[in-house]
Design an enzyme around this catalytic site. Structure first.
Site, PDB file in Angstrom:
ATOM      1  N   ALA A   9       0.801  -1.236   0.000  1.00 14.40           N
ATOM      2  CA  ALA A   9       0.000   0.000   0.000  1.00 14.40           C
ATOM      3  C   ALA A   9       0.837   1.292   0.000  1.00 14.40           C
ATOM      4  O   ALA A   9       0.641   2.159  -0.869  1.00 14.40           O
ATOM      5  CB  ALA A   9      -0.970  -0.038   1.178  1.00 14.40           C
ATOM      6  N   ARG A  46      -5.412  -0.070  -8.719  1.00 13.37           N
ATOM      7  CA  ARG A  46      -5.742  -1.189  -7.813  1.00 13.37           C
ATOM      8  C   ARG A  46      -6.790  -0.669  -6.829  1.00 13.37           C
ATOM      9  O   ARG A  46      -6.709   0.489  -6.409  1.00 13.37           O
ATOM     10  CB  ARG A  46      -4.496  -1.710  -7.083  1.00 13.37           C
ATOM     11  CG  ARG A  46      -3.535  -2.452  -8.022  1.00 13.37           C
ATOM     12  CD  ARG A  46      -2.472  -3.213  -7.266  1.00 13.37           C
ATOM     13  NE  ARG A  46      -3.022  -4.334  -6.535  1.00 13.37           N
ATOM     14  CZ  ARG A  46      -2.326  -5.020  -5.620  1.00 13.37           C
ATOM     15  NH1 ARG A  46      -1.063  -4.686  -5.352  1.00 13.37           N
ATOM     16  NH2 ARG A  46      -2.879  -6.039  -4.979  1.00 13.37           N
ATOM     17  N   ASN A  70      -6.243  -6.415   4.863  1.00 11.93           N
ATOM     18  CA  ASN A  70      -4.859  -6.786   4.563  1.00 11.93           C
ATOM     19  C   ASN A  70      -4.895  -8.046   3.702  1.00 11.93           C
ATOM     20  O   ASN A  70      -5.961  -8.610   3.427  1.00 11.93           O
ATOM     21  CB  ASN A  70      -4.066  -7.001   5.856  1.00 11.93           C
ATOM     22  CG  ASN A  70      -2.569  -7.067   5.614  1.00 11.93           C
ATOM     23  OD1 ASN A  70      -2.015  -6.230   4.903  1.00 11.93           O
ATOM     24  ND2 ASN A  70      -1.898  -8.066   6.167  1.00 11.93           N
ATOM     25  N   ASP A  80      -3.700  -2.575   4.094  1.00  9.15           N
ATOM     26  CA  ASP A  80      -3.909  -1.880   2.821  1.00  9.15           C
ATOM     27  C   ASP A  80      -4.965  -0.801   2.958  1.00  9.15           C
ATOM     28  O   ASP A  80      -5.005   0.149   2.175  1.00  9.15           O
ATOM     29  CB  ASP A  80      -4.300  -2.882   1.729  1.00  9.15           C
ATOM     30  CG  ASP A  80      -3.121  -3.794   1.450  1.00  9.15           C
ATOM     31  OD1 ASP A  80      -2.937  -4.773   2.203  1.00  9.15           O
ATOM     32  OD2 ASP A  80      -2.347  -3.497   0.527  1.00  9.15           O
TER      33      ASP A  80
HETATM   34  O1  MRU Z   1      -1.283  -7.228  -2.979  1.00 12.68           O
HETATM   35  P1  MRU Z   1      -0.124  -6.546  -2.302  1.00 12.68           P
HETATM   36  O2  MRU Z   1       1.123  -7.339  -2.351  1.00 12.68           O
HETATM   37  O3  MRU Z   1       0.028  -5.117  -2.777  1.00 12.68           O
HETATM   38  O4  MRU Z   1      -0.607  -6.486  -0.804  1.00 12.68           O
HETATM   39  C1  MRU Z   1       0.205  -6.009   0.219  1.00 12.68           C
HETATM   40  C2  MRU Z   1      -0.262  -6.472   1.529  1.00 12.68           C
HETATM   41  O5  MRU Z   1      -1.391  -6.842   1.718  1.00 12.68           O
HETATM   42  C3  MRU Z   1       0.712  -6.476   2.598  1.00 12.68           C
HETATM   43  O6  MRU Z   1       0.376  -7.457   3.513  1.00 12.68           O
HETATM   44  C4  MRU Z   1       0.873  -5.231   3.378  1.00 12.68           C
HETATM   45  O7  MRU Z   1       0.601  -5.428   4.688  1.00 12.68           O
HETATM   46  C5  MRU Z   1       0.184  -4.010   3.084  1.00 12.68           C
HETATM   47  S1  MRU Z   1       1.389  -2.905   2.512  1.00 12.68           S
HETATM   48  C6  MRU Z   1       2.512  -2.575   3.798  1.00 12.68           C
END
Ligand code: MRU
Length: 365
Positions: A57, A96, A255, A245
């Site tokens: 994120a 996204r 998340n 996220d």
């Molecule tokens: O789909 P992604 O790889 O972009 O998702 C990221 C996450 O969900 C991570 O677990 C994260 O905690 C969030 S970003 C620090």
């Protein structure tokens, strides 16, 4: 990638002022290959975000801020500023759906993208957004470090931490969110060991978190996603730290898919479950995560296929399911606030509820 890098020097994205490009580490091929990928236009940035060459994120937020800078330059060059800028902006905004940092960054950049402004003013705004992100992660690290130190002071044993997905410096720019306290604890000489969930389907835990921890020489072990509950039942986990996220104003946490199951297991075993996040990940317009947070649905091939390296060191993407198996691939889930022990933010550690979150953010204003 230079070996012997300190956590304070890590960078998942940087601006090359000579070529007016953003350089990112292509996260789709790590840990098998380290490739730097250059992004020089807004639509290339949209593609980098969509294809998950960069992800996480806060990093998506920083990338979108630079994407807005490119959108501004391209719109100015076109002599039709408004329609060109609006069209690119909306593609960035929707690259996204779940990570709110993307929308936060686009909104942050809008006032700077006035047609009368110079390119340098818009570039400086993007750099300011990036710096705020990076400083927030360091603040999360300092605040979370004290939680790890407290456990170590009580037990005098290696602190066992479980994390899910990759909320490390690759996901944020530097330090990470969930990993920031871990890196600072390791640097402070507190013995830590990290259980790294594999995080199917894209394996960001096994591929990215493990790679990061290896670079920084932080002891860790990769486990299959279903192992966490067993470890917790056997007192092999002292705390869970994950990223987010999007978090609602009342503390519900979206998340990576599977986070909710870890939170349930932690709750059942009375193990503290922390969520580390910058304030830019809080969506103050939402107050019910399960019904309101948009959950990204991703392509079926992320489940049906798996990327790996063969004996000739060639990266291969192979099918692991029977052909035309019916699958559904949700990218995220929501952990209700009641299962979250506390949120670790750059402004402090707070309970996951509306009152505590609003006190913290009012304090910020
Ligand atoms: O789909 P992604 O790889 O972009 O998702 C990221 C996450 O969900 C991570 O677990 C994260 O905690 C969030 S970003 C620090």
């Amino acid at each position: 990638m230079k070996s012997g890098l300190s956590i304070h020097q890590t960078k998942a994205l940087w601006f090359d002022s000579k070529l007016n490009q953003v350089v990112i580490i292509d996260q789709t091929v790590l840990p098998h290959q380290y490739i730097e990928h250059r992004v020089g236009s807004a639509l290339e940035m949209v593609d980098a975000i969509r294809s998950m060459k960069l992800r996480g994120a806060p990093l998506i937020g920083t990338a979108a801020a630079y994407g807005m800078y490119f959108a501004f330059i391209e719109a100015k060059r076109s002599n039709q500023f408004q329609p060109v800028f609006e069209s690119t902006k909306s593609q960035l905004h929707s690259a996204r759906p779940t990570a709110v940092n993307l929308m936060d960054a686009v909104d942050f950049m809008i006032p700077f993208c006035h047609p009368d402004h110079e390119n340098i003013q818009v570039l400086e705004a993007a750099q300011q957004y990036e710096n705020q992100n990076n400083q927030a992660c360091y603040g999360i690290g300092l605040n979370g470090l004290e939680l790890i130190r407290d456990i170590y002071t009580k037990t005098k044993k290696t602190v066992q931490i479980l994390t899910h997905c990759n909320a490390g410096w690759l996901a944020t720019g530097t330090y990470g969110t969930a990993t920031a306290p871990i890196y600072l604890a390791h640097e402070a000489g507190i013995p830590v060991h990290v259980w790294v969930d594999e995080t199917r389907p894209r394996n960001q835990g096994a591929n990215l978190t493990s790679w990061e921890l290896m670079q920084m020489q932080v002891p860790h072990t990769v486990i299959a996603d279903n192992t966490g509950g067993h470890l917790m039942q056997h007192a092999m986990v002292d705390m869970v730290i994950v990223g987010s996220d999007r978090t609602t104003a009342n503390g519900d946490v979206a998340n990576k898919i599977g986070t909710y199951l870890k939170a349930l297991a932690a709750f059942d075993n009375k193990i503290p479950f922390y969520v580390a996040l910058p304030l830019s990940t809080i969506d103050f317009e939402l107050c019910d995560g399960i019904s309101q947070i948009p959950i990204e649905e991703r392509g079926s091939e992320e489940l049906t296929h798996i990327l790996g390296i063969d004996e000739q060191n060639m990266i291969r993407n192979i099918r692991i399911y029977a052909e035309s198996t019916s699958v559904i691939n949700y990218g995220f889930d929501v952990t209700p606030a009641r299962l979250v022990t506390a949120l670790i933010t750059e402004k402090g550690v707070v309970k996951a509820n509306k009152e505590a979150i609003s006190r913290l953010t009012n304090f910020e204003l």
